[in-house]
Motif scaffolding. Structure first.
Motif, PDB file in Angstrom:
ATOM      1  N   ARG A   1      75.786  59.144  10.368  1.00  0.00           N
ATOM      2  CA  ARG A   1      74.414  58.880  10.818  1.00  0.00           C
ATOM      3  C   ARG A   1      73.438  58.939   9.649  1.00  0.00           C
ATOM      4  O   ARG A   1      72.530  58.117   9.524  1.00  0.00           O
ATOM      5  CB  ARG A   1      74.000  59.871  11.904  1.00  0.00           C
ATOM      6  CG  ARG A   1      74.419  59.469  13.299  1.00  0.00           C
ATOM      7  CD  ARG A   1      73.696  60.263  14.380  1.00  0.00           C
ATOM      8  NE  ARG A   1      73.791  61.690  14.216  1.00  0.00           N
ATOM      9  CZ  ARG A   1      74.783  62.458  14.685  1.00  0.00           C
ATOM     10  NH1 ARG A   1      75.769  61.903  15.350  1.00  0.00           N
ATOM     11  NH2 ARG A   1      74.787  63.754  14.492  1.00  0.00           N
TER      12      ARG A   1
ATOM     13  N   VAL B   1      69.492  51.810   6.401  1.00  0.00           N
ATOM     14  CA  VAL B   1      68.394  51.145   7.117  1.00  0.00           C
ATOM     15  C   VAL B   1      67.098  51.272   6.310  1.00  0.00           C
ATOM     16  O   VAL B   1      66.327  50.318   6.218  1.00  0.00           O
ATOM     17  CB  VAL B   1      68.241  51.714   8.547  1.00  0.00           C
ATOM     18  CG1 VAL B   1      66.951  51.261   9.191  1.00  0.00           C
ATOM     19  CG2 VAL B   1      69.430  51.293   9.397  1.00  0.00           C
ATOM     20  N   GLN B   2      66.873  52.432   5.680  1.00  0.00           N
ATOM     21  CA  GLN B   2      65.687  52.584   4.827  1.00  0.00           C
ATOM     22  C   GLN B   2      65.749  51.634   3.636  1.00  0.00           C
ATOM     23  O   GLN B   2      64.747  51.015   3.271  1.00  0.00           O
ATOM     24  CB  GLN B   2      65.544  54.036   4.344  1.00  0.00           C
ATOM     25  CG  GLN B   2      65.126  55.002   5.424  1.00  0.00           C
ATOM     26  CD  GLN B   2      63.762  54.686   6.003  1.00  0.00           C
ATOM     27  OE1 GLN B   2      62.875  54.183   5.333  1.00  0.00           O
ATOM     28  NE2 GLN B   2      63.590  54.974   7.285  1.00  0.00           N
TER      29      GLN B   2
ATOM     30  N   ARG C   1      62.688  49.900  15.829  1.00  0.00           N
ATOM     31  CA  ARG C   1      61.709  50.992  15.768  1.00  0.00           C
ATOM     32  C   ARG C   1      60.976  50.977  14.417  1.00  0.00           C
ATOM     33  O   ARG C   1      59.755  51.097  14.356  1.00  0.00           O
ATOM     34  CB  ARG C   1      62.420  52.321  16.001  1.00  0.00           C
ATOM     35  CG  ARG C   1      61.531  53.516  16.122  1.00  0.00           C
ATOM     36  CD  ARG C   1      62.251  54.790  16.560  1.00  0.00           C
ATOM     37  NE  ARG C   1      63.496  55.040  15.869  1.00  0.00           N
ATOM     38  CZ  ARG C   1      64.723  54.908  16.401  1.00  0.00           C
ATOM     39  NH1 ARG C   1      64.852  54.523  17.656  1.00  0.00           N
ATOM     40  NH2 ARG C   1      65.811  55.154  15.704  1.00  0.00           N
ATOM     41  N   LEU C   2      61.714  50.807  13.322  1.00  0.00           N
ATOM     42  CA  LEU C   2      61.083  50.811  12.003  1.00  0.00           C
ATOM     43  C   LEU C   2      60.221  49.573  11.774  1.00  0.00           C
ATOM     44  O   LEU C   2      59.162  49.661  11.153  1.00  0.00           O
ATOM     45  CB  LEU C   2      62.142  50.936  10.905  1.00  0.00           C
ATOM     46  CG  LEU C   2      62.767  52.321  10.793  1.00  0.00           C
ATOM     47  CD1 LEU C   2      63.904  52.324   9.791  1.00  0.00           C
ATOM     48  CD2 LEU C   2      61.727  53.358  10.414  1.00  0.00           C
TER      49      LEU C   2
ATOM     50  N   GLN D   1      73.791  55.832   7.606  1.00  0.00           N
ATOM     51  CA  GLN D   1      73.156  54.698   8.278  1.00  0.00           C
ATOM     52  C   GLN D   1      71.643  54.770   8.113  1.00  0.00           C
ATOM     53  O   GLN D   1      70.995  53.749   7.865  1.00  0.00           O
ATOM     54  CB  GLN D   1      73.526  54.639   9.756  1.00  0.00           C
ATOM     55  CG  GLN D   1      72.883  53.435  10.442  1.00  0.00           C
ATOM     56  CD  GLN D   1      73.470  53.162  11.794  1.00  0.00           C
ATOM     57  OE1 GLN D   1      74.668  52.943  11.908  1.00  0.00           O
ATOM     58  NE2 GLN D   1      72.629  53.178  12.811  1.00  0.00           N
ATOM     59  N   ASP D   2      71.071  55.960   8.239  1.00  0.00           N
ATOM     60  CA  ASP D   2      69.630  56.117   8.018  1.00  0.00           C
ATOM     61  C   ASP D   2      69.247  55.652   6.613  1.00  0.00           C
ATOM     62  O   ASP D   2      68.256  54.947   6.437  1.00  0.00           O
ATOM     63  CB  ASP D   2      69.193  57.569   8.216  1.00  0.00           C
ATOM     64  CG  ASP D   2      69.263  58.025   9.658  1.00  0.00           C
ATOM     65  OD1 ASP D   2      69.405  57.175  10.554  1.00  0.00           O
ATOM     66  OD2 ASP D   2      69.195  59.256   9.892  1.00  0.00           O
TER      67      ASP D   2
ATOM     68  N   ALA E   1      68.467  49.494  17.612  1.00  0.00           N
ATOM     69  CA  ALA E   1      67.309  50.276  18.059  1.00  0.00           C
ATOM     70  C   ALA E   1      66.546  50.840  16.862  1.00  0.00           C
ATOM     71  O   ALA E   1      65.308  50.817  16.832  1.00  0.00           O
ATOM     72  CB  ALA E   1      67.767  51.407  18.977  1.00  0.00           C
ATOM     73  N   GLN E   2      67.280  51.314  15.871  1.00  0.00           N
ATOM     74  CA  GLN E   2      66.651  51.899  14.692  1.00  0.00           C
ATOM     75  C   GLN E   2      65.862  50.837  13.907  1.00  0.00           C
ATOM     76  O   GLN E   2      64.735  51.086  13.481  1.00  0.00           O
ATOM     77  CB  GLN E   2      67.719  52.539  13.812  1.00  0.00           C
ATOM     78  CG  GLN E   2      67.201  53.388  12.698  1.00  0.00           C
ATOM     79  CD  GLN E   2      68.332  54.103  11.965  1.00  0.00           C
ATOM     80  OE1 GLN E   2      69.494  53.755  12.076  1.00  0.00           O
ATOM     81  NE2 GLN E   2      67.963  55.106  11.205  1.00  0.00           N
ATOM     82  N   LEU E   3      66.453  49.667  13.729  1.00  0.00           N
ATOM     83  CA  LEU E   3      65.754  48.582  13.024  1.00  0.00           C
ATOM     84  C   LEU E   3      64.489  48.159  13.766  1.00  0.00           C
ATOM     85  O   LEU E   3      63.430  47.994  13.162  1.00  0.00           O
ATOM     86  CB  LEU E   3      66.676  47.381  12.841  1.00  0.00           C
ATOM     87  CG  LEU E   3      67.727  47.503  11.749  1.00  0.00           C
ATOM     88  CD1 LEU E   3      68.747  46.380  11.853  1.00  0.00           C
ATOM     89  CD2 LEU E   3      67.070  47.499  10.384  1.00  0.00           C
TER      90      LEU E   3
ATOM     91  N   GLU F   1      72.847  51.552  18.191  1.00  0.00           N
ATOM     92  CA  GLU F   1      72.054  52.510  17.416  1.00  0.00           C
ATOM     93  C   GLU F   1      71.343  51.805  16.251  1.00  0.00           C
ATOM     94  O   GLU F   1      70.168  52.042  15.999  1.00  0.00           O
ATOM     95  CB  GLU F   1      72.967  53.613  16.892  1.00  0.00           C
ATOM     96  CG  GLU F   1      72.237  54.757  16.238  1.00  0.00           C
ATOM     97  CD  GLU F   1      73.172  55.862  15.790  1.00  0.00           C
ATOM     98  OE1 GLU F   1      72.791  56.584  14.861  1.00  0.00           O
ATOM     99  OE2 GLU F   1      74.271  56.001  16.354  1.00  0.00           O
ATOM    100  N   LEU F   2      72.060  50.923  15.559  1.00  0.00           N
ATOM    101  CA  LEU F   2      71.482  50.192  14.439  1.00  0.00           C
ATOM    102  C   LEU F   2      70.360  49.274  14.903  1.00  0.00           C
ATOM    103  O   LEU F   2      69.286  49.234  14.291  1.00  0.00           O
ATOM    104  CB  LEU F   2      72.570  49.381  13.718  1.00  0.00           C
ATOM    105  CG  LEU F   2      72.115  48.513  12.549  1.00  0.00           C
ATOM    106  CD1 LEU F   2      71.532  49.374  11.436  1.00  0.00           C
ATOM    107  CD2 LEU F   2      73.267  47.665  12.037  1.00  0.00           C
TER     108      LEU F   2
END
Length: 177
Positions: A156, A163-164, A63-64, A159-160, A59-61, A56-57
């Protein structure tokens, strides 16, 4: 010529005053340089993210970074101008308070993300840095399933946030010289 023509109504006093107040506020806000936060540009053109894309981490990184419009993620670290290494991503839960009967009333959830940024040669661009987030929530043992879902949602959300924060740190990095 149309048979029915709507009449234009004059502005009411209230609408006129509201417009008179909002127009200068909007002009001042635009004039001060305010703008919505958009994609965050980064100093480097290519970045290797040291977290598997299947997580999840990861994929999120990815994507951003892809929305930054200035940097692309590469899978081979040798091709990257910069390498992001996630050194730790830890979660924890502590008891915050108990009832008179000794049962848990409130928990505090913790999550920390430790990272560093290296250049192609392995030189440190951003030294090991720890970002952390905390959330408190009330626990009810009569609604254990709902509270487990709430806990996961809070993780979650943390984590958001982390990541921001990480993306802001990456976009704030500027090469010296």
């Amino acid at each position: 010529m149309p048979l029915f023509r709507p009449r234009a109504r004059p502005l009411s006093r209230r609408a006129f005053l509201l417009t008179g107040l909002l127009l200068p506020a909007a002009t001042a806000l635009g004039g001060c340089g305010f703008r919505l936060r958009g994609p965050q540009r980064m100093e480097f053109a290519t970045l290797h993210v040291g977290v598997p894309a299947q997580t999840e981490l990861g994929a999120q990184l990815r994507r951003l970074v892809a929305t930054s419009d200035s940097t692309i993620v590469v899978e081979d670290p040798a091709e990257a101008e910069a390498r992001l290494q996630i050194l730790a991503n830890a979660r924890g839960r502590e008891i915050l308070s108990l009832t008179g009967a000794g049962k848990v009333r409130e928990y505090q959830l913790n999550q920390s993300l430790r990272f560093q940024l290296l250049d192609k040669a392995g030189k440190t661009l951003i030294p090991p840095t720890t970002l952390s987030a905390r959330r408190d929530y009330n626990f009810d043992e009569d609604a254990v399933l709902g509270k487990a879902q709430e806990e996961e949602m809070l993780y979650r959300d943390m984590q958001d946030d982390l990541v921001q924060q990480l993306m802001r740190r990456l976009s704030a990095y500027r090469r010296s010289g």
